[in-house]
Design an enzyme around this catalytic site. Structure first.
Site, short mmCIF file in Angstrom:
data_model
loop_
_atom_site.label_atom_id
_atom_site.label_comp_id
_atom_site.label_asym_id
_atom_site.label_seq_id
_atom_site.Cartn_x
_atom_site.Cartn_y
_atom_site.Cartn_z
N SER A 212 39.32 36.10 42.22
CA SER A 212 40.48 36.97 42.44
C SER A 212 40.77 37.76 41.17
O SER A 212 39.90 37.92 40.31
CB SER A 212 41.68 36.12 42.86
OG SER A 212 42.73 36.94 43.32
N ASN A 213 41.99 38.27 41.03
CA ASN A 213 42.39 39.02 39.83
C ASN A 213 43.88 38.75 39.57
O ASN A 213 44.56 38.17 40.41
CB ASN A 213 42.08 40.52 40.01
CG ASN A 213 42.83 41.10 41.20
OD1 ASN A 213 44.05 41.14 41.20
ND2 ASN A 213 42.10 41.50 42.23
N PRO A 214 44.39 39.19 38.42
CA PRO A 214 45.77 38.79 38.05
C PRO A 214 46.89 39.59 38.72
O PRO A 214 48.06 39.44 38.33
CB PRO A 214 45.82 39.01 36.54
CG PRO A 214 44.46 39.44 36.11
CD PRO A 214 43.74 39.90 37.32
N SER A 215 46.61 40.43 39.70
CA SER A 215 47.69 41.23 40.32
C SER A 215 48.78 40.32 40.90
O SER A 215 48.49 39.32 41.56
CB SER A 215 47.09 42.09 41.45
OG SER A 215 48.13 42.66 42.21
N ALA B 139 45.15 45.40 44.40
CA ALA B 139 43.99 45.21 43.53
C ALA B 139 42.95 44.44 44.35
O ALA B 139 42.93 43.21 44.36
CB ALA B 139 44.38 44.44 42.29
#
Ligand code: CTP
Length: 227
Positions: free
Chosen positions: A17-20, A84
């Site tokens: 995943s990503n930090p959004s 994101a």
């Protein structure tokens, strides 16, 4: 509108995943409601409270967001694509948790990643007359050149570009700073401000395009927003 990250699992306990956090997309949804819009917000996993009046569609993976967004897009005047989206997903998703003792001798795991569909590019391909598409660009390199490339590639009306990895902007920050470019190359610098104020500034730039779109042959006349 879309908001938040997507999660691409490779077993029931692990994902990419990503930090959004979804804050920018949720701020846009709240501001659009405040301005009288009818808002569908398609969001990945977040802990944010749903703004009153917003029709929320929860998704997890990029594929799920793709299906939900493509389902909503034909009926809306404005698309704000703040999510994101993970660009890659693991090729294999194990139904059971991958155990350490069945891994290779060096305990390394090899993940083959496949590209996810580009949701905004597909919406741009299917854009209806009078529809306004607003994309976002998260960059570490040349902000303007990368944003312009994405604006053209995805057939957008506006792109909101911000730097990631810098104090006070991008992922996980309460504030944001952005360069906005329209399809005629007109640039607007939005200085560091809270994400709520940024949402208002972005809608200030999108609203005249929406009014112009409604006047086009085949343009829609009702006001619905999907971010
Ligand atoms: N986007 C999307 N679907 C994807 C990837 C991105 O709809 N699979 C959208 C994002 O929501 C954003 C815009 O495209 O509005 C740009 O996303 P960004 O991550 O900045 O760029 P990418 O197009 O993914 O390109 P790159 O990763 O090479 O910077």
């Amino acid at each position: 509108m879309t908001a938040g990250p997507t999660r691409e699992p490779f077993d029931p306990a692990r994902f990419i995943s990503n930090p959004s956090t979804g804050r920018m997309g949720f701020a846009l949804a709240a501001e659009a409601i405040r301005r009288g819009g009818e808002v569908t917000l398609i969001c990945g996993p977040t802990h944010l409270e749903t703004p009153p009046g917003v029709h929320l569609v929860r998704v997890s993976t990029a594929d799920e967001m793709f299906r939900a967004a493509l389902n909503q897009a034909p009926g809306v005047d404005l698309v704000l694509k703040a999510a994101a989206v993970a660009d890659y997903r693991p090729e294999v998703r194990s139904p059971g948790k991958i155990k350490k003792d069945v891994l290779l001798a060096d305990r390394a795991i090899l993940l083959r990643l496949l590209p996810t569909p580009d949701i905004l590019e597909e919406i741009g391909r299917r854009k209806k007359p009078g529809q306004v598409l607003v994309g976002f660009a998260a960059e570490t390199g040349d902000l303007e050149a990368n944003a312009l490339r994405k604006l053209l590639k995805k057939n957008l009306d506006l792109i909101v570009a911000n730097r990631i990895g810098q104090e006070g902007e991008g992922f996980e920050a309460d504030t944001n700073r952005a360069l906005v470019i329209d399809r005629h190359g007109k640039k607007t610098d939005l200085p560091l401000m809270p994400k709520e104020a940024m949402a208002a500034a972005i809608l200030d730039l999108a609203e005249p395009l929406l009014a112009a779109g409604a006047g086009q042959p085949g343009g829609r006349s009702t006001r619905r927003t999907a971010s």
